[in-house]
Write an enzyme that holds these catalytic residues in place. Structure first.
Site, PDB file in Angstrom:
ATOM      1  CG  LEU A   1      10.420 -16.873  -4.244  1.00 50.13           C
ATOM      2  CD1 LEU A   1       9.611 -16.427  -1.902  1.00 50.13           C
ATOM      3  CD2 LEU A   1      10.744 -16.070  -3.781  1.00 50.13           C
TER       4      LEU A   1
ATOM      5  CG  ASP B   1      -1.903   0.872   1.302  1.00 48.73           C
ATOM      6  OD1 ASP B   1      -2.579   1.234  -0.046  1.00 48.73           O
ATOM      7  OD2 ASP B   1      -2.822   0.821   2.285  1.00 48.73           O
TER       8      ASP B   1
ATOM      9  CG  HIS C   1       0.428   1.688  -8.998  1.00 52.83           C
ATOM     10  ND1 HIS C   1       0.359   1.314  -7.420  1.00 52.83           N
ATOM     11  CD2 HIS C   1      -0.699   2.840  -9.948  1.00 52.83           C
ATOM     12  CE1 HIS C   1      -1.365   2.005  -7.485  1.00 52.83           C
ATOM     13  NE2 HIS C   1      -1.568   2.718  -8.756  1.00 52.83           N
TER      14      HIS C   1
END
Ligand code: FPP
Length: 258
Positions: A145, A34, A51
């Site tokens: 991962l 956020d 972003h």
């Protein structure tokens, strides 16, 4: 001096890294990334620039997670509610994701990273779906991962979808109502076969869950950063500090300490 400061920062990060390696690591870290918009606004930039910078942070967080040997990293990339944003921002976010996958997927694949999508892809254009599916299929057998990308994802929508599918299977006599327990229910979620998150991090000082992994975070440790750490500011040091905070918690799962 700038150089001195940088060295101090590196020293401090190295110290944190040593500390982090001394205690059990979270197997699954989930992140609400956020504050991109606020990061951009503070600099007089367009939200999209925030972003874009957020993608750079994500790249670093993936690198650190991989180095540490964290098994699952789940990121909230686009929620079912994010469609309410201006079309230009929605399109920019989707473009960023596609650009990221195009640019990075081969490198991720070479590092044995597996990409998994949590959410419903039907809402995206054919070409976007193709790009995403290509990355998922290419990396599907990797064992390192796992990057679980929550995309057009909402926790409530996920639960409703699971309930509908269970109801269908009961109707089709594939299941009896007595078969329904927490384990079975979990297998109907997008996160089937993924352990619940150990640690959920939200940046930017907002203390909300925002419809993320509602079922899965029953016993997850929550770490919220200070409001001056917006997602693009979330560096290796901040990530390690969040893990150290997690490692300081006593997890009792409703029981008591021995
Ligand atoms: C929240 O910040 C962030 C998002 C809704 C999107 C996060 C997306 C990315 C970091 C990039 C795309 C993802 C991938 C996987 C490449 P906000 O816009 O709500 O910030 P604000 O609260 O300051 O307005």
């Amino acid at each position: 001096m700038v150089i001195g400061n940088e060295n101090n920062h590196i020293d401090e990060t190295e110290k944190l890294l040593k500390l982090v390696r001394k205690k059990p690591l979270p197997v699954h870290v989930a992140i609400i990334m956020d504050g991109n918009g606020r990061w951009a606004k503070k600099r007089g930039l367009h939200r999209i620039a925030g972003h874009r910078q957020g993608v750079e942070t994500l790249r670093d967080v993936i690198k650190v997670s991989d180095e540490l040997g964290i098994k699952h990293l789940t990121i909230f990339a686009f929620s079912t509610e994010n469609w309410k944003r201006p079309v230009s921002e929605v399109n920019a976010l989707i473009d960023l994701l596609v650009e990221y996958l195009r640019r990075e997927v081969m490198e991720l694949h070479s590092k044995n990273v597996k990409i998994v999508i949590l959410g419903c892809l039907d809402a995206f254009s054919h070409s976007v779906q193709q790009e995403i599916k290509r990355a998922v299929e290419l990396t599907s057998n990797n064992t390192g991962l796992n990057i679980n990308i929550a995309l057009n994802y909402g926790g409530r929508a996920e639960i409703i979808r699971a309930v509908k599918n269970i109801a269908k299977d009961v109707y089709d006599k594939k299941l009896s109502p007595d078969d329904i327990d927490e384990k079975l229910f979990g297998n109907y979620l997008y996160t089937a076969n993924i352990p619940d998150p150990d640690l959920l991090i939200r940046t930017s000082g907002e203390f909300r869950i925002s419809n993320f992994l509602l079922y899965q975070i029953a016993y997850t440790e929550l770490v919220f950063t200070h409001s001056d750490i917006l997602w693009p500011d979330f560096n290796k040091k901040a990530y390690l500090e969040a893990i150290i905070e997690y490692q300081s918690r006593q997890r009792r799962y409703g029981g008591i300490n021995a």
